[in-house]
Design a protein around this motif. Structure first.
Motif, PDB file in Angstrom:
ATOM      1  N   LEU A  20       7.005   3.018   7.215  1.00 31.12           N
ATOM      2  CA  LEU A  20       7.878   1.860   7.431  1.00 31.12           C
ATOM      3  C   LEU A  20       8.555   1.412   6.139  1.00 31.12           C
ATOM      4  O   LEU A  20       9.742   1.061   6.144  1.00 31.12           O
ATOM      5  CB  LEU A  20       7.066   0.702   8.016  1.00 31.12           C
ATOM      6  CG  LEU A  20       6.786   0.765   9.511  1.00 31.12           C
ATOM      7  CD1 LEU A  20       5.729  -0.250   9.898  1.00 31.12           C
ATOM      8  CD2 LEU A  20       8.063   0.524  10.311  1.00 31.12           C
ATOM      9  N   THR A  21       7.815   1.431   5.048  1.00 31.47           N
ATOM     10  CA  THR A  21       8.389   0.983   3.782  1.00 31.47           C
ATOM     11  C   THR A  21       9.544   1.858   3.357  1.00 31.47           C
ATOM     12  O   THR A  21      10.610   1.368   2.966  1.00 31.47           O
ATOM     13  CB  THR A  21       7.316   0.958   2.677  1.00 31.47           C
ATOM     14  OG1 THR A  21       6.244   0.097   3.078  1.00 31.47           O
ATOM     15  CG2 THR A  21       7.886   0.450   1.368  1.00 31.47           C
ATOM     16  N   GLY A 153       5.838   3.240  -2.898  1.00 25.43           N
ATOM     17  CA  GLY A 153       6.217   2.020  -3.601  1.00 25.43           C
ATOM     18  C   GLY A 153       6.101   0.846  -2.646  1.00 25.43           C
ATOM     19  O   GLY A 153       6.158   1.016  -1.428  1.00 25.43           O
ATOM     20  N   ILE A 154       5.916  -0.336  -3.185  1.00 20.99           N
ATOM     21  CA  ILE A 154       5.827  -1.543  -2.357  1.00 20.99           C
ATOM     22  C   ILE A 154       6.681  -2.639  -2.982  1.00 20.99           C
ATOM     23  O   ILE A 154       6.982  -2.593  -4.182  1.00 20.99           O
ATOM     24  CB  ILE A 154       4.371  -2.037  -2.202  1.00 20.99           C
ATOM     25  CG1 ILE A 154       3.798  -2.462  -3.567  1.00 20.99           C
ATOM     26  CG2 ILE A 154       3.499  -0.985  -1.542  1.00 20.99           C
ATOM     27  CD1 ILE A 154       2.490  -3.221  -3.469  1.00 20.99           C
ATOM     28  N   PRO A 155       7.092  -3.620  -2.195  1.00 26.80           N
ATOM     29  CA  PRO A 155       7.844  -4.751  -2.762  1.00 26.80           C
ATOM     30  C   PRO A 155       6.987  -5.531  -3.756  1.00 26.80           C
ATOM     31  O   PRO A 155       5.772  -5.662  -3.582  1.00 26.80           O
ATOM     32  CB  PRO A 155       8.186  -5.600  -1.534  1.00 26.80           C
ATOM     33  CG  PRO A 155       8.038  -4.687  -0.359  1.00 26.80           C
ATOM     34  CD  PRO A 155       6.963  -3.722  -0.731  1.00 26.80           C
ATOM     35  N   GLU A 262      -0.895  -3.504  -4.876  1.00 22.86           N
ATOM     36  CA  GLU A 262      -0.712  -4.956  -4.867  1.00 22.86           C
ATOM     37  C   GLU A 262      -1.444  -5.619  -6.027  1.00 22.86           C
ATOM     38  O   GLU A 262      -0.924  -6.548  -6.660  1.00 22.86           O
ATOM     39  CB  GLU A 262      -1.172  -5.516  -3.516  1.00 22.86           C
ATOM     40  CG  GLU A 262      -0.232  -5.152  -2.374  1.00 22.86           C
ATOM     41  CD  GLU A 262      -0.781  -5.510  -1.006  1.00 22.86           C
ATOM     42  OE1 GLU A 262       0.014  -5.601  -0.056  1.00 22.86           O
ATOM     43  OE2 GLU A 262      -2.022  -5.693  -0.871  1.00 22.86           O
ATOM     44  N   TRP A 263      -2.662  -5.162  -6.320  1.00 23.67           N
ATOM     45  CA  TRP A 263      -3.382  -5.712  -7.466  1.00 23.67           C
ATOM     46  C   TRP A 263      -2.614  -5.460  -8.757  1.00 23.67           C
ATOM     47  O   TRP A 263      -2.507  -6.340  -9.619  1.00 23.67           O
ATOM     48  CB  TRP A 263      -4.774  -5.090  -7.574  1.00 23.67           C
ATOM     49  CG  TRP A 263      -5.783  -5.577  -6.575  1.00 23.67           C
ATOM     50  CD1 TRP A 263      -6.393  -4.836  -5.601  1.00 23.67           C
ATOM     51  CD2 TRP A 263      -6.319  -6.899  -6.454  1.00 23.67           C
ATOM     52  NE1 TRP A 263      -7.264  -5.615  -4.875  1.00 23.67           N
ATOM     53  CE2 TRP A 263      -7.240  -6.891  -5.385  1.00 23.67           C
ATOM     54  CE3 TRP A 263      -6.112  -8.090  -7.149  1.00 23.67           C
ATOM     55  CZ2 TRP A 263      -7.958  -8.017  -4.992  1.00 23.67           C
ATOM     56  CZ3 TRP A 263      -6.827  -9.221  -6.755  1.00 23.67           C
ATOM     57  CH2 TRP A 263      -7.728  -9.183  -5.703  1.00 23.67           C
ATOM     58  N   PHE A 328       5.935   2.591  -9.279  1.00 21.53           N
ATOM     59  CA  PHE A 328       5.608   2.305  -7.878  1.00 21.53           C
ATOM     60  C   PHE A 328       6.478   1.219  -7.246  1.00 21.53           C
ATOM     61  O   PHE A 328       6.067   0.569  -6.289  1.00 21.53           O
ATOM     62  CB  PHE A 328       4.124   1.922  -7.779  1.00 21.53           C
ATOM     63  CG  PHE A 328       3.202   2.925  -8.411  1.00 21.53           C
ATOM     64  CD1 PHE A 328       3.166   4.235  -7.975  1.00 21.53           C
ATOM     65  CD2 PHE A 328       2.388   2.564  -9.478  1.00 21.53           C
ATOM     66  CE1 PHE A 328       2.328   5.171  -8.572  1.00 21.53           C
ATOM     67  CE2 PHE A 328       1.549   3.477 -10.083  1.00 21.53           C
ATOM     68  CZ  PHE A 328       1.521   4.795  -9.633  1.00 21.53           C
ATOM     69  N   SER A 329       7.668   1.031  -7.762  1.00 18.37           N
ATOM     70  CA  SER A 329       8.588   0.066  -7.154  1.00 18.37           C
ATOM     71  C   SER A 329       9.193   0.659  -5.884  1.00 18.37           C
ATOM     72  O   SER A 329       9.260   1.887  -5.710  1.00 18.37           O
ATOM     73  CB  SER A 329       9.708  -0.288  -8.134  1.00 18.37           C
ATOM     74  OG  SER A 329      10.536   0.841  -8.362  1.00 18.37           O
TER      75      SER A 329
END
Length: 352
Positions: A20-21, A153-155, A262-263, A328-329
Motif C-alpha cells: 500500500l505504501t 520507506g514510511i512517512p 518508526e522508532w 528509508f524515506s
C-alpha cells in the motif's frame, strides 16, 4: 505508467503495508495506480481510502477472461504481485498481452526452487526483495532472474519530539507469539533489579484474550506499575514520543518491519533482534544494538547499557533519525521502485 498491484493477504501484515505504501507513493508521483485485493482484506479498504483505483478480486482464476478484458481496457503497462498466488495469477493474466510481471517477495521462509516455481520465475520480469536475506535467497534459487533490493520507506512523523529523560522503554507490536513479548517480559524481570526506576510500555493490537492474559501475567510477576500493556493505540507516534528507548523483540520473520523504521524516524535508539530485515535497518552500535532472538539476558544487558549511558542513547537516536532520512524515506522508496519499473518496461514490444 499504468501500474496494477495485486495482493491477497487479508490481514494487516508488513507486506500489506509495503504494498500500500509504495502504491500510494507512486500515485503521488503522477502514475495511474490500480490495486486489486480480496473484498475482505484489510488493504482494499485502505486502498480505496487512499484514492487508488481499487477493485475487489476474490477468486481471480474464476474470472481470468473478464479480468484480462479489464486490464486491456485500462491499458495496464506493468503488474506487481505481492504474494506467490497473485504472482501466478498475474502471469496467467499477462499471457499474450506483453505486460511485464514483477514479484515483491515479503516472505522470509526459504524460497522453493522446484520445477513449477522455476517456470513461474521464467515468466516474471524481475523480483523485488525488501531485505538482503530475501535477495540472497531469490538470487540463489533463480540465478537468471533480475533481483532488486528495495527497502521499505514510511512517512515521517509530523513532529519529532525530544527524547524524554524518564527511563521509559517501549515495545510496539501486535500481540502475536512471533513478536517476542515473553522474552521482553523476561528481560524486564532481569532489568528491574539493575535499574529499578525503568518503566515499560507495550502497545499493539490483538485479541482481548491475549491482552487479558498479558495483563494477568504482569500482575502475577509483581510488575504492576512497572509494565503496562496498553493494547491498540490510535496514534503510534504519540506512544513512541513517550519512550526513551524502542524495542523490537521478534523471534522470527520480519521480512519488513514498520515498527523499527518508526522508532528510527522518531529519533529513538533501538534494541532489536537480528532476524529478517532488522540487520539491514539498524546499524549495530551506531543507531542501536542488535541481539540474538529469544535471549532475555542479552536484551536486558543491551537496555541497561543505554539506560546507564544516556549520551550514547541520545547519539544513537540522532544517528537513527539520520539513517532513516537517508535510506528509508517514502520518496526514496518510490524513486527506487519507479526506476526498477522503468527498467523492466524497456524492450517491451508495442501492444497491438
Amino acid at each position: 505508467m499504468r501500474i496494477l498491484h495485486l495482493h491477497d493477504e487479508t490481514w494487516d501484515s508488513g507486506i500489506s503495508h509495503y504494498a500500500l505504501t509504495v502504491a500510494c507513493a507512486l500515485q503521488k508521483k503522477g502514475h495511474q495506480v490500480y490495486f486489486w485485493a480480496p473484498m475482505v482484506s484489510h488493504s482494499i479498504a485502505k486502498a480505496r481510502h487512499a484514492g487508488l483505483i481499487a477493485r475487489d478480486v476474490d477468486f481471480p482464476w474464476f474470472y481470468l477472461h473478464s479480468l484480462r478484458c479489464e486490464i486491456k481496457k485500462a491499458k495496464i503497462e506493468l503488474m506487481n504481485a505481492h504474494t506467490g498466488s497473485t504472482q501466478s495469477a498475474a502471469v496467467a493474466l499477462s499471457l499474450g498481452l506483453n505486460i511485464p510481471v514483477l514479484r515483491t517477495r515479503g516472505d522470509i521462509r526459504p524460497v522453493s526452487a522446484n520445477f513449477l516455481s522455476r517456470a513461474l520465475a521464467s515468466k516474471t520480469r524481475g523480483f523485488i526483495a525488501p531485505n538482503d536475506a530475501i535477495r540472497n535467497q531469490l538470487s540463489a534459487a533463480f540465478p537468471q532472474a533480475r533481483v532488486e533490493l528495495i527497502f521499505q520507506g514510511i512517512p515521517s512523523p509530523i513532529d519529532v519530539l525530544p527524547m524524554p529523560k524518564a527511563p521509559v522503554i517501549g515495545l510496539l507490536a501486535r500481540l502475536d507469539e512471533v513478536k517476542g513479548h515473553e522474552t521482553w517480559l523476561d528481560a524486564v524481570m532481569i532489568l528491574r533489579q539493575q535499574f529499578p526506576h525503568a518503566r515499560f510500555l507495550a502497545a499493539g493490537g490483538g485479541s482481548p484474550e491475549k491482552l487479558s492474559r498479558f495483563r494477568w501475567q504482569v500482575d502475577a510477576l509483581g510488575l504492576k506499575g512497572v509494565v503496562d500493556f496498553l493494547g491498540h493505540v490510535v496514534d503510534p507516534w504519540a506512544f513512541m514520543a513517550r519512550c526513551r528507548i524502542g524495542v523490537v523483540a521478534s523471534t522470527d520473520s520480519e521480512a519488513v518491519c514498520r515498527a523499527a523504521l518508526e522508532w528510527m524516524a522518531m529519533g529513538r535508539p533501538l534494541v532489536a533482534t537480528a532476524v529478517g530485515c532488522l540487520p539491514d535497518l539498524l546499524a549495530d552500535n551506531q543507531t542501536g544494538l542488535l541481539i540474538a532472538p529469544n535471549d532475555a539476558p542479552a536484551m536486558a544487558k543491551a537496555l541497561l547499557r543505554l539506560l546507564e549511558n544516556p549520551q550514547t542513547a541520545d547519539e544513537f537516536g540522532v544517528k537513527g533519525k539520520q539513517r532513516f532520512e537517508q535510506l528509508f524515506s517514502v520518496s526514496r522508496f518510490a524513486d527506487l521502485t519507479e526506476k526498477f519499473y522503468e527498467e523492466s518496461l524497456r524492450n517491451i514490444p508495442p501492444r497491438r
